[in-house]
Design a protein around this motif. Structure first.
Motif, short mmCIF file in Angstrom:
data_model
loop_
_atom_site.label_atom_id
_atom_site.label_comp_id
_atom_site.label_asym_id
_atom_site.label_seq_id
_atom_site.Cartn_x
_atom_site.Cartn_y
_atom_site.Cartn_z
N THR A 275 0.81 -1.23 0.00
CA THR A 275 0.00 0.00 0.00
C THR A 275 0.83 1.27 0.00
O THR A 275 0.33 2.34 -0.34
CB THR A 275 -0.93 0.01 1.22
OG1 THR A 275 -0.16 -0.17 2.41
CG2 THR A 275 -1.96 -1.10 1.12
N SER A 276 2.11 1.18 0.38
CA SER A 276 2.96 2.37 0.36
C SER A 276 4.43 1.96 0.30
O SER A 276 4.85 1.03 0.99
CB SER A 276 2.73 3.23 1.61
OG SER A 276 3.65 4.32 1.65
N MET A 277 5.19 2.66 -0.52
CA MET A 277 6.63 2.42 -0.61
C MET A 277 7.37 3.07 0.55
O MET A 277 8.51 2.71 0.84
CB MET A 277 7.18 2.97 -1.93
CG MET A 277 6.68 2.23 -3.17
SD MET A 277 7.32 0.54 -3.27
CE MET A 277 9.03 0.86 -3.69
N LEU A 278 6.72 4.04 1.19
CA LEU A 278 7.34 4.70 2.34
C LEU A 278 6.24 5.15 3.30
O LEU A 278 5.58 6.16 3.06
CB LEU A 278 8.21 5.88 1.92
CG LEU A 278 9.12 6.45 3.01
CD1 LEU A 278 10.43 6.98 2.42
CD2 LEU A 278 8.45 7.57 3.80
N ASP A 279 6.06 4.37 4.35
CA ASP A 279 5.09 4.72 5.39
C ASP A 279 5.74 5.75 6.31
O ASP A 279 6.71 5.46 6.99
CB ASP A 279 4.70 3.47 6.17
CG ASP A 279 3.61 3.74 7.19
OD1 ASP A 279 3.93 4.37 8.23
OD2 ASP A 279 2.47 3.31 6.97
N ARG A 280 5.19 6.97 6.30
CA ARG A 280 5.84 8.08 7.00
C ARG A 280 5.98 7.82 8.50
O ARG A 280 7.06 7.99 9.08
CB ARG A 280 5.04 9.36 6.78
CG ARG A 280 5.63 10.63 7.38
CD ARG A 280 6.80 11.12 6.56
NE ARG A 280 8.06 10.61 7.02
CZ ARG A 280 9.18 10.63 6.30
NH1 ARG A 280 9.17 11.10 5.07
NH2 ARG A 280 10.30 10.15 6.77
N GLU A 281 4.91 7.42 9.13
CA GLU A 281 4.93 7.22 10.58
C GLU A 281 5.90 6.11 10.97
O GLU A 281 6.71 6.26 11.90
CB GLU A 281 3.53 6.90 11.09
CG GLU A 281 3.45 6.76 12.61
CD GLU A 281 2.03 6.52 13.09
OE1 GLU A 281 1.85 6.21 14.29
OE2 GLU A 281 1.09 6.63 12.27
N ALA A 282 5.84 4.99 10.26
CA ALA A 282 6.72 3.87 10.58
C ALA A 282 8.17 4.19 10.28
O ALA A 282 9.08 3.77 11.01
CB ALA A 282 6.28 2.64 9.80
N THR A 283 8.41 4.96 9.21
CA THR A 283 9.78 5.34 8.86
C THR A 283 10.37 6.26 9.92
O THR A 283 11.54 6.09 10.32
CB THR A 283 9.80 6.04 7.48
OG1 THR A 283 9.34 5.11 6.49
CG2 THR A 283 11.21 6.49 7.13
N ASP A 284 9.59 7.21 10.39
CA ASP A 284 10.07 8.10 11.45
C ASP A 284 10.36 7.33 12.74
O ASP A 284 11.33 7.61 13.44
CB ASP A 284 9.05 9.21 11.72
CG ASP A 284 9.00 10.24 10.59
OD1 ASP A 284 9.94 10.27 9.78
OD2 ASP A 284 8.02 11.00 10.53
N ALA A 285 9.51 6.35 13.03
CA ALA A 285 9.74 5.53 14.22
C ALA A 285 11.01 4.71 14.07
O ALA A 285 11.77 4.53 15.02
CB ALA A 285 8.55 4.60 14.45
N ARG A 286 11.26 4.22 12.87
CA ARG A 286 12.48 3.46 12.60
C ARG A 286 13.71 4.36 12.75
O ARG A 286 14.76 3.91 13.23
CB ARG A 286 12.43 2.86 11.19
CG ARG A 286 13.67 2.09 10.77
CD ARG A 286 13.97 0.95 11.71
NE ARG A 286 15.22 0.29 11.35
CZ ARG A 286 15.92 -0.46 12.17
NH1 ARG A 286 15.50 -0.66 13.42
NH2 ARG A 286 17.04 -1.02 11.77
N LYS A 287 13.59 5.62 12.35
CA LYS A 287 14.69 6.56 12.53
C LYS A 287 15.04 6.68 14.01
O LYS A 287 16.22 6.70 14.39
CB LYS A 287 14.32 7.93 11.95
CG LYS A 287 14.31 8.00 10.44
CD LYS A 287 14.01 9.41 9.96
CE LYS A 287 14.03 9.51 8.45
NZ LYS A 287 13.78 10.88 7.96
#
Length: 360
Positions: A275-287
């Motif tokens: 559904t998304s190549m870059l999930d914003r919330e999950a990516t920020d959490a991973r950062k």
């Protein structure tokens, strides 16, 4: 920092029970020498009992009364594993104290006052016999709390040097919707059990039909609900293993909006849509996770290097005399505001919560 030091107050609220004859040692015997600094048995014993109390309080219900003899790793008991960690922490605290000037760091008068009052509190609320078992003289408690407070502050200082820049590319998390066609069902008692081979074939057939139909559907979730199937969502990167490493491998090949075929695993069949190549919330959490990992690694590497430079000598015979199996130590639950007007009840509650997290 005040709340972190309040966490140390929890060490003052101990309940001590002798289970057998205690091993005897002289409190001025040296357990470990770090550079020119000697850690005596009283310091090592009290710190060990503080850590023991955390484990006894938060883990004994799960690990049982004989928790210290149970296996934590192959060939190593919980007592051996925890004591190994305690000894390293003691070494770290001593080298961190020796390097305080490198970071222009010191304890404030307020922090020293908190420690002073906590040590006095321990002295007043614990019976003499209990204090003797855990080497809990006011002077020893104060010294251990001082070392622990220094460790907390120095850890923060060292971790300030970690790289906090993380690109979207490095932390990128994709998102999926998926349906699991499980190879398990429930028996008459509601317990999960494996399906028979024939039942699994029926599941495979159902998954194939769904995979074929959903590729033509405009909405993955709507189509699944139409078939009375549960849709779950998740985020992942190429190294993820949840919900399934095999599913992640297949989903990672997709472009946004594409659907996998049937992905068979030991647990069942998956069908998923990217559904998304870059999930914003999950990516920020991973950062945040990546930055925290860098901080932890920098701190651990720094302590390791300083221990190496200082030189470590351990008297194993003395250290072995501190035995978790002969004394049971737990934290008292009836902790209330111990500082009267000097701290708020919420602060103490936060401190207790942080003590629980540290025990984990």
């Amino acid at each position: 920092m005040k709340k972190k030091i309040l966490m140390l107050l929890m060490a003052g609220m101990l309940s001590v029970v002798s289970l057998a004859g205690c091993s005897s040692f002289e409190e001025d015997e040296v357990v470990v020498t770090v550079g020119d600094e000697k850690v005596t048995a009283d310091i090592a014993n009290f710190y060990a009992r503080y850590v023991q109390a955390q484990y006894e309080t938060y883990y004994s219900a799960y690990l049982g009364e004989d928790m210290w003899r149970s296996e934590a790793a192959e060939g190593k008991t919980y007592e051996e594993s925890v004591k190994e960690s305690i000894l390293q922490n003691l070494e770290d605290m001593v080298v961190l104290e020796a390097h305080m000037k490198d970071y222009d760091m010191s304890l404030s008068d307020e922090e020293k006052n908190v420690i002073e009052k906590a040590a006095k509190k321990f002295d007043s609320v614990n019976a003499l016999e209990d204090k003797e078992k855990v080497s809990g003289s006011e002077e020893t408690v104060k010294r251990v709390m001082t070392l622990m407070a220094i460790q907390l502050k120095m850890q923060d200082k060292i971790q300030e040097g970690a790289d906090t820049e993380v690109s979207d590319e490095e932390a990128a998390q994709k998102s999926i919707q998926y349906v699991l066609f499980s190879y398990k069902n429930e028996d008459e008692d509601g317990k999960s059990k494996d399906m028979t081979d024939e039942e699994k074939k029926e599941v495979d057939k159902k998954a194939e039909e769904f995979a074929k139909g959903v590729k033509e559907a405009e909405d993955f979730e709507a189509f699944a609900k139409e078939k009375e199937l549960e849709v779950k969502t998740g985020t992942f990167d190429s190294e993820s293993k949840i919900p399934s490493g095999d599913l992640v491998e297949e989903a990672d090949k997709l472009k946004e909006g594409e659907v996998t075929g049937v992905v068979k695993t030991d647990n069942g069949c998956y069908v998923a849509k990217l559904t998304s190549m870059l999930d914003r919330e999950a990516t920020d959490a991973r950062k945040d996770t990546i930055v925290n990992d860098r901080k932890q690694e920098l701190y651990a590497d720094t302590c390791k290097e300083w221990r190496k430079e200082a030189g470590i000598k351990v008297d194993k015979d003395v250290w072995e005399k501190i035995d978790f199996k002969e004394i049971k130590v737990t934290m008292r639950e009836e902790v209330k505001d111990p500082y009267s007007n000097n701290v708020e009840t919420d602060d103490v509650a936060d401190a207790k919560k942080e003590a629980e997290e540290n025990a984990q």
